[in-house]
Write a protein that holds these residues in place. Structure first.
Motif: not given
Length: 361
Positions: A49, A300, A324, A326-327, A330-331
């Protein structure tokens, strides 16, 4: 939306915004977009990812394809010389100067290389590691055959290995600190190739009549002072400096953004919240301008800035945007989970504590 800087952060911000219906223009002073990515012939590390196994040059191509697909407009060979009230940008290019107005601005201006002064540092043949990388990987020119690298961060280690691949000899990598500054995997590749990596060592002087012909290095004690009698002379024609980066934040200063001084992240950086919004409500920031990290992090942060900007314009629903974001966060957290993310994790500055800018008019 106007994005200043066509590197990984800027292109990622442009894609996120344009994909959700924003009219986006990207402004960059270079003749081609992509920024540092086109210099990065090595593969990204991390998980799938985080684009592990993809080379920077390939990532640039993917981002530019997405920009074209979503109608992002590029203005190249043009510099933004100022940001004024009401979102007005001053732009200077080959056709002269003009003013442009944007509802939202994303600053993705990157960073500049630091210099190191020593006797002989102005001789031709002394250059930044970024300059060497540009000459090799973009212009296919090897500026020297025998190279001394100053600094063992990831940039110094990676560029040293790329110089080896290009046919140069790396006489040594010297590091003033007692330990190397970059990933062990990069240092290991150099060690296997026979390159000496010398901690607690620095360059004392360069010498030559018309250009670099050699360098004197010296060991340092625990107080970082030269140890008498430890001097060594190396026959080199190029000395590369990889001694850190400084965020290019002049436009944020001009716009009136708040700043925080964080030496571990490169110096003065514009204060921003978890949405990458600065104290100027219409200005977002992403990439090395918010603190020196890596291309994966810049991507990111750019996505987060672009998404947050279009959310503030009402082009995406709250639920979709928050899911989106939140994702993305997280990354980002995963990227900063290792030893090189400790600076971000331990910061006490308010810009790391979430939406603290509600007092800004």
């Amino acid at each position: 939306m106007a994005v200043v800087g066509a590197g990984p952060a800027g292109l990622a911000a442009a894609v996120e915004a344009a994909a959700r219906g924003a009219s986006v223009v990207v402004i960059d002073e270079n003749s081609r977009p992509g920024g540092q990515l086109f210099k990065q012939i090595h593969k990204f590390f991390g998980s799938r990812e985080h684009h592990a196994g993809i080379r920077g040059i390939d990532m640039a191509v993917l981002l530019l394809d997405e920009c074209r697909r979503f109608g992002v407009r590029m203005i190249l060979e043009s510099a933004v010389y100022g940001i004024f009230s009401d979102g007005v940008l001053g732009v200077k290019g080959g056709s002269g100067t003009r003013l442009m107005r944007a509802d939202r601005i994303v600053l993705a201006t990157g960073a500049s290389e630091n210099a190191l002064t020593f006797p002989g540092w102005t001789l031709p043949g002394v250059m930044g590691a970024g300059a060497l990388q540009t000459m090799m990987n973009v212009h296919r020119v090897l500026p020297g055959r025998n190279i001394l690298m100053i600094g063992s961060g990831n940039v110094g280690l990676i560029v040293s290995y790329q110089a080896l691949q290009s046919g140069a000899r790396i006489a040594a990598v010297v590091e003033a600190a007692p330990e190397i500054g970059g990933y062990g995997v990069h240092a290991a590749k150099l060690s296997r190739a026979g390159v000496p990596i010398l901690p607690s060592t620095t360059v004392q002087r360069a010498f030559g009549s018309q250009s670099v012909e050699g360098a004197e290095i010296v060991a340092l004690d625990e107080r970082w002072s030269p140890i008498a009698g430890s001097e060594r002379t190396l026959a080199v024609d190029t000395i590369c400096l990889s001694v850190g980066l400084t965020p290019l934040a002049e436009l944020a200063w001009m716009a009136g953004c708040r700043f925080s001084f964080v030496p571990a992240l490169g110096g003065h950086i514009p204060v921003h919240d978890w949405n990458m919004r600065t104290a100027c409500r219409n200005i977002y920031a992403a990439g090395d301008i918010t603190g020196i990290e890596e291309a994966s992090t810049a991507l990111e942060e750019g996505r987060l800035a672009g998404l947050s900007a279009v959310q503030s314009l009402g082009l995406v629903s709250h639920g979709e945007a928050e899911g989106a974001k939140k994702d993305i966060r997280k990354r980002l957290s995963a990227l900063r989970d290792g030893p090189f993310g400790i600076v971000r994790r331990e910061l006490k500055d308010p810009f790391m504590k979430g939406p603290w800018l509600d007092d800004v008019p």
